[in-house]
Write a protein that holds these residues in place. Structure first.
Motif, PDB file in Angstrom:
ATOM      1  N   UNK A  64       0.823  -1.210   0.000  1.00 59.72           N
ATOM      2  CA  UNK A  64       0.000   0.000   0.000  1.00 59.72           C
ATOM      3  C   UNK A  64       0.858   1.262   0.000  1.00 59.72           C
ATOM      4  N   UNK A  65       2.077   1.155   0.520  1.00 63.17           N
ATOM      5  CA  UNK A  65       2.940   2.332   0.650  1.00 63.17           C
ATOM      6  C   UNK A  65       3.731   2.652  -0.613  1.00 63.17           C
ATOM      7  N   UNK A  66       3.985   1.640  -1.455  1.00 58.29           N
ATOM      8  CA  UNK A  66       4.873   1.913  -2.590  1.00 58.29           C
ATOM      9  C   UNK A  66       4.195   1.884  -3.958  1.00 58.29           C
ATOM     10  N   UNK A  67       2.884   1.628  -4.014  1.00 62.03           N
ATOM     11  CA  UNK A  67       2.202   1.565  -5.315  1.00 62.03           C
ATOM     12  C   UNK A  67       2.265   2.906  -6.028  1.00 62.03           C
ATOM     13  N   UNK A  68       1.829   3.960  -5.352  1.00 60.87           N
ATOM     14  CA  UNK A  68       1.785   5.282  -5.997  1.00 60.87           C
ATOM     15  C   UNK A  68       3.183   5.774  -6.354  1.00 60.87           C
ATOM     16  N   UNK A  69       4.186   5.686  -5.466  1.00 58.63           N
ATOM     17  CA  UNK A  69       5.539   6.103  -5.864  1.00 58.63           C
ATOM     18  C   UNK A  69       6.087   5.334  -7.074  1.00 58.63           C
ATOM     19  N   UNK A  70       5.799   4.048  -7.148  1.00 57.85           N
ATOM     20  CA  UNK A  70       6.295   3.249  -8.281  1.00 57.85           C
ATOM     21  C   UNK A  70       5.644   3.684  -9.586  1.00 57.85           C
ATOM     22  N   UNK A  71       4.330   3.915  -9.531  1.00 51.57           N
ATOM     23  CA  UNK A  71       3.630   4.394 -10.721  1.00 51.57           C
ATOM     24  C   UNK A  71       4.164   5.757 -11.132  1.00 51.57           C
ATOM     25  N   UNK A  72       4.405   6.616 -10.150  1.00 50.14           N
ATOM     26  CA  UNK A  72       4.936   7.960 -10.438  1.00 50.14           C
ATOM     27  C   UNK A  72       6.288   7.861 -11.142  1.00 50.14           C
ATOM     28  N   UNK A  73       7.178   6.972 -10.642  1.00 52.23           N
ATOM     29  CA  UNK A  73       8.499   6.832 -11.272  1.00 52.23           C
ATOM     30  C   UNK A  73       8.368   6.318 -12.704  1.00 52.23           C
ATOM     31  N   UNK A  74       7.410   5.432 -12.937  1.00 51.75           N
ATOM     32  CA  UNK A  74       7.195   4.951 -14.306  1.00 51.75           C
ATOM     33  C   UNK A  74       6.725   6.093 -15.207  1.00 51.75           C
ATOM     34  N   UNK A  75       5.815   6.915 -14.710  1.00 47.28           N
ATOM     35  CA  UNK A  75       5.300   8.022 -15.521  1.00 47.28           C
ATOM     36  C   UNK A  75       6.407   9.020 -15.852  1.00 47.28           C
ATOM     37  N   UNK A  76       7.278   9.286 -14.891  1.00 50.51           N
ATOM     38  CA  UNK A  76       8.413  10.180 -15.143  1.00 50.51           C
ATOM     39  C   UNK A  76       9.320   9.571 -16.211  1.00 50.51           C
ATOM     40  N   UNK A  77       9.551   8.270 -16.117  1.00 52.12           N
ATOM     41  CA  UNK A  77      10.372   7.578 -17.123  1.00 52.12           C
ATOM     42  C   UNK A  77       9.742   7.722 -18.506  1.00 52.12           C
ATOM     43  N   UNK A  78       8.415   7.574 -18.595  1.00 55.05           N
ATOM     44  CA  UNK A  78       7.721   7.685 -19.881  1.00 55.05           C
ATOM     45  C   UNK A  78       7.837   9.092 -20.461  1.00 55.05           C
ATOM     46  N   UNK A  79       7.741  10.077 -19.603  1.00 55.98           N
ATOM     47  CA  UNK A  79       7.847  11.468 -20.070  1.00 55.98           C
ATOM     48  C   UNK A  79       9.205  11.705 -20.728  1.00 55.98           C
ATOM     49  N   UNK A  80      10.244  11.049 -20.183  1.00 50.81           N
ATOM     50  CA  UNK A  80      11.587  11.197 -20.753  1.00 50.81           C
ATOM     51  C   UNK A  80      11.772  10.334 -22.000  1.00 50.81           C
ATOM     52  N   UNK A  81      11.282   9.095 -21.956  1.00 49.42           N
ATOM     53  CA  UNK A  81      11.484   8.144 -23.062  1.00 49.42           C
ATOM     54  C   UNK A  81      10.566   8.433 -24.243  1.00 49.42           C
ATOM     55  N   UNK A  82       9.361   8.955 -23.953  1.00 50.25           N
ATOM     56  CA  UNK A  82       8.359   9.278 -24.978  1.00 50.25           C
ATOM     57  C   UNK A  82       7.976   8.067 -25.844  1.00 50.25           C
ATOM     58  N   UNK A  83       7.435   7.028 -25.225  1.00 40.84           N
ATOM     59  CA  UNK A  83       7.031   5.854 -26.014  1.00 40.84           C
ATOM     60  C   UNK A  83       5.867   6.182 -26.936  1.00 40.84           C
ATOM     61  N   UNK A  84       5.843   5.539 -28.082  1.00 40.49           N
ATOM     62  CA  UNK A  84       4.710   5.691 -28.992  1.00 40.49           C
ATOM     63  C   UNK A  84       3.665   4.604 -28.742  1.00 40.49           C
ATOM     64  N   UNK A  85       4.124   3.468 -28.184  1.00 34.88           N
ATOM     65  CA  UNK A  85       3.229   2.357 -27.865  1.00 34.88           C
ATOM     66  C   UNK A  85       3.652   1.769 -26.516  1.00 34.88           C
ATOM     67  N   UNK A  86       2.671   1.515 -25.649  1.00 37.38           N
ATOM     68  CA  UNK A  86       2.921   0.789 -24.408  1.00 37.38           C
ATOM     69  C   UNK A  86       2.084  -0.486 -24.450  1.00 37.38           C
TER      70      UNK A  86
END
Length: 377
Positions: A64-86
C-alpha cells in the motif's frame, strides 16, 4: 529506427506474463524497434539475456505504501522516453499505461489479457473495464478461452479484442537420456515420475496432487513401481502443501526440486514420464507447450483453454483423483510396452504450432495498425 515501444508488467518475477514482457521487448528490438521492458515492482528473480534494458521502478514487493511512488516513477520515465506504444502485461499494467495516456494522448495502449476475467479483483475489474472500453487501441487475449470469459463486458470493450497465442522457442530438446536429466535433481532412475511445475499457489491447485497420491497409494497396492510427483516451483501454499503431505504419510510420493530456471527447466521435462496440470484456471498454459516439446503425456484439468492448447492430445479430468490414478497406471503400462511412442511424436509436433516468431508477428501487426491509425488521425 522504428517506433519507441515499452512493455510493462506489474511484477518482476518468474511467470509467463513477466517473461513475455521481456521477451516481446527483446524480439521487437531485433526487428528494429526501440523497445525496453518495464516492471513496477520486484517480486523475485527472472532470467534475462540483457538484450534490451530492463527497468524496475521499485525493488520491493508491491504494498500500500509503494504503489503510488512506483507508478509515479514509471510516468516520469515515460515522459523522458516518450514511447509511442505501451504494451501492458497485467491488469494493473494496462491501467497504468492508460494513466500515462492522460499525459500524452498520442501514445497507443495495447493491453493484454492473460487470465480469465474472473481472476481480476473487483476494484481492478471496474477500472480496467472502463479504461478498456474507452482508451485501449487493442486488447490482446492469449487464448480464445480468455476472450470468451469477457463475454459479459461492454461491447465497446470486446470490440478491441484480438487473439494472439503465446509462443515458446529456444528449448534444448536434444538432451541426453532421462537418466542424465534425473541426475540434476537426484531422482531415482527406476521411478515413474509425474511432473508438476508452476507457482505453488491456489490458482495452480497443487493440493489436488495430495488427493491423487492418496488414491494412487490405495490402487497401487501391488507396488508394481514407485510413483513420485516431482514438484518444481515455490509459492505461498508450499508450507501447507508440505504439511498436508506429512500428515497423510505421503512423503515417499513427493519430491520437491525448488524453483527452476535456465537449463534446469528442459531437464525437468526431459526427466519426467508424464505431466500434470490441475490448475483451477489458466489464461494460456505455457507449461503445457513447454512439456509438449518433450512429448510427455499430459493430464490436464478439463478447461476450455487446456483443450485449446493441447487439442485432442491431453488426458482431461474434472479434477477426479481416481481418473488421474487410472490414467497414470495406464500410462505406466503403455511406457513399458512402447505404446507411447506415436503419441509422443504427435505431442511434439503440436508444440511447433506455438512459436515465438508467430507471436511477435501478431504484436508487430498490432503496432503497425495503431501507427497507421495515428497517422490517419
Amino acid at each position: 529506427m522504428k517506433a519507441k515501444i515499452l512493455t510493462l508488467a506489474t511484477r518482476h518475477s518468474t511467470g509467463g506474463a513477466q517473461m513475455n514482457t521481456y521477451l516481446v521487448a527483446s524480439k521487437l528490438a531485433e526487428r528494429g524497434y526501440n523497445s525496453q521492458a518495464c516492471y513496477l515492482f520486484k517480486h523475485g528473480e527472472m532470467e534475462i539475456d540483457s538484450s534490451v534494458p530492463c527497468n524496475i521502478f521499485c525493488m520491493n514487493k508491491a504494498s500500500a505504501l509503494n504503489v503510488i511512488p512506483s507508478i509515479f516513477r514509471f510516468l516520469v520515465f515515460c515522459i523522458k522516453f516518450k514511447p509511442e506504444v505501451i504494451i501492458g502485461f497485467h491488469p494493473l499494467a494496462n491501467i497504468v499505461a492508460v494513466i500515462y495516456k492522460f499525459f500524452n494522448k498520442d501514445v497507443s495502449v495495447l493491453a493484454t489479457q492473460r487470465n480469465p476475467a474472473i481472476s481480476m479483483s473487483g476494484f481492478t475489474r471496474r477500472i480496467e473495464k472502463f479504461f478498456g472500453s474507452h482508451f485501449y487501441a487493442s486488447n490482446i487475449c492469449v487464448s480464445n478461452a480468455v476472450k470468451a470469459s469477457f463475454s459479459e463486458y461492454p461491447q465497446a470493450y470486446q470490440n478491441k479484442f484480438i487473439v494472439i497465442h503465446n509462443g515458446i522457442d529456444g528449448f534444448d530438446t536434444a538432451l541426453e537420456s532421462k537418466v542424465f536429466s534425473r541426475s540434476f535433481f537426484s531422482l531415482d532412475t527406476n521411478d515413474f515420475l509425474i511432473g508438476f511445475i508452476g507457482r505453488i499457489h491456489h490458482q495452480k491447485n497443487p493440493l489436488f496432487l495430495v488427493d491423487v497420491a492418496e488414491s494412487l497409494r490405495n490402487k497401487n497396492s501391488d507396488q508394481k513401481v514407485n510413483f513420485v510427483f516431482v514438484v518444481a516451483g515455490e509459492g505461498d501454499l508450499e508450507s501447507e502443501f508440505r504439511e498436508l503431505i506429512k500428515n497423510k504419510n505421503l512423503d515417499e510420493y513427493f519430491n520437491f526440486v525448488g524453483n527452476l530456471s535456465g537449463d534446469l527447466v528442459p531437464h525437468f521435462f526431459n526427466a519426467i514420464d508424464t505431466f500434470i496440470l490441475p490448475s483451477l484456471y489458466e489464461g494460456f498454459g505455457r507449461t503445457i507447450v513447454e512439456n509438449m516439446f518433450f512429448g510427455n503425456p499430459m493430464i490436464l484439468n478439463d478447461l476450455e483453454v487446456t483443450r485449446e492448447v493441447a487439442g485432442d492430445l491431453g488426458y482431461f479430468t474434472k479434477l477426479d483423483p481416481d481418473y488421474c490414478v487410472d490414467t497414470i497406471l495406464a500410462l505406466y503400462d503403455k511406457s513399458c510396452t512402447g505404446d507411447l511412442v506415436l503419441e509422443s511424436e504427435k505431442i511434439k509436433a503440436r508444440a511447433n504450432s506455438f512459436s515465438v516468431s508467430k507471436m511477435i508477428d501478431g504484436y508487430q501487426n498490432q503496432i503497425i495498425n495503431v501507427s497507421k491509425q495515428c497517422s490517419e488521425d
